[in-house]
Design an enzyme around this catalytic site. Structure first.
Site, PDB file in Angstrom:
ATOM      1  NE  ARG A  55      -3.412  -2.483   2.968  1.00 17.36           N
ATOM      2  CZ  ARG A  55      -3.108  -3.297   3.260  1.00 17.36           C
ATOM      3  NH1 ARG A  55      -1.909  -3.746   3.834  1.00 17.36           N
ATOM      4  NH2 ARG A  55      -3.943  -4.553   3.390  1.00 17.36           N
ATOM      5  CE  LYS A  79      -5.912  -1.879   5.117  1.00 14.83           C
ATOM      6  NZ  LYS A  79      -7.248  -2.373   4.632  1.00 14.83           N
ATOM      7  CG  HIS A 147      -6.107  -0.390  -3.565  1.00 14.22           C
ATOM      8  ND1 HIS A 147      -5.472  -0.864  -2.443  1.00 14.22           N
ATOM      9  CD2 HIS A 147      -7.167  -1.359  -3.658  1.00 14.22           C
ATOM     10  CE1 HIS A 147      -5.925  -1.790  -1.627  1.00 14.22           C
ATOM     11  NE2 HIS A 147      -6.734  -2.234  -2.530  1.00 14.22           N
ATOM     12  NE  ARG A 150      -3.403  -4.628  -0.800  1.00 10.10           N
ATOM     13  CZ  ARG A 150      -2.612  -5.183  -0.018  1.00 10.10           C
ATOM     14  NH1 ARG A 150      -1.345  -5.225  -0.227  1.00 10.10           N
ATOM     15  NH2 ARG A 150      -2.996  -6.022   0.839  1.00 10.10           N
ATOM     16  CG  HIS A 173      -5.930 -10.115   1.650  1.00  8.75           C
ATOM     17  ND1 HIS A 173      -5.978 -10.203   0.253  1.00  8.75           N
ATOM     18  CD2 HIS A 173      -5.762  -8.704   1.880  1.00  8.75           C
ATOM     19  CE1 HIS A 173      -5.972  -9.343  -0.290  1.00  8.75           C
ATOM     20  NE2 HIS A 173      -5.707  -8.306   0.518  1.00  8.75           N
ATOM     21  CE1 TYR A 182      -5.900  -6.130  -3.586  1.00 11.28           C
ATOM     22  CE2 TYR A 182      -7.742  -7.065  -2.500  1.00 11.28           C
ATOM     23  CZ  TYR A 182      -6.937  -6.263  -2.531  1.00 11.28           C
ATOM     24  OH  TYR A 182      -6.726  -5.140  -1.635  1.00 11.28           O
TER      25      TYR A 182
END
Length: 202
Positions: A55, A79, A147, A150, A173, A182
């Site tokens: 990211r 995150k 993004h 990604r 994830h 994705y």
């Protein structure tokens, strides 16, 4: 009585954005003029986005201490302020090493990727996104959000034959359902991954 009945929510699946193909990624990377300091930096910034699916905030948060050339790994602040480590592909590691050796100023800020002009501070997340935008303009591509790269990284892994759970590990994830968004994943493949992950298999 019809007026008293509440309307039914119109939930609709949001269509997936078009995949950024390998040719588009090559054009983005090729648009960086590595004869210049800014070009070397931009190339080194774009590679973690396109190869590792990082990211923009994760790229901006990298410091020189996060790159471990001895083990070939990179440490990320993900995150929730979690620290995670990923293998560093040779192509990405070489670009970062080339940038640090030839371009990056060694005084002051410990951020890995710095602004090309004084004051030489670490790039922000928005500055990383701006690098992507400028690369799109140079490559003659529609403006892409960072993004989308990604998604491109996930698609490249799929095309290389990586299974869903490995792609999820690279993208970090928490659930394979997220990874399935994705790319084009069959229901059977998703079920095969979710069952053992959720404890449904015995």
């Amino acid at each position: 009585m019809a007026d008293a009945v509440p309307a039914v929510a119109g939930w609709r699946h949001r269509p997936l954005p078009p995949i950024v193909g390998a040719g588009d990624v090559a054009r983005l990377l090729g648009s960086c003029d590595r004869r210049t300091a800014t070009g070397r930096r931009d190339h080194a910034v774009l590679l973690p986005l396109t190869r590792l699916g990082l990211r923009t905030g994760e790229v901006a948060a990298l410091t020189v201490d996060d790159v471990d050339r001895r083990t070939g790994e990179i440490q990320l602040r993900g995150k929730g302020n979690r620290y995670e480590r990923l293998p560093l592909p040779n192509e990405v590691g070489q670009a970062i090493a080339d940038y640090c050796r030839r371009v990056r100023r060694r005084d002051g800020d410990r951020g890995l990727f710095l602004h090309a002009r004084a004051p030489y501070r670490a790039l922000s997340s928005s500055a990383v996104g701006h690098i992507v935008t400028r690369a799109c303009e140079r490559a003659g591509l529609p403006r892409l959000g960072a993004h989308r790269l990604r998604h491109a990284a996930a698609d490249a892994l799929r095309r290389a034959g990586a299974p869903l759970f490995e792609i999820g590990q690279v993208l970090r994830h928490a659930s394979p359902v997220t990874t399935a968004g994705y790319g084009s994943i069959s229901t059977a493949e998703l079920s095969a991954v979710i069952m053992p992950w959720s404890g449904g298999a015995r």
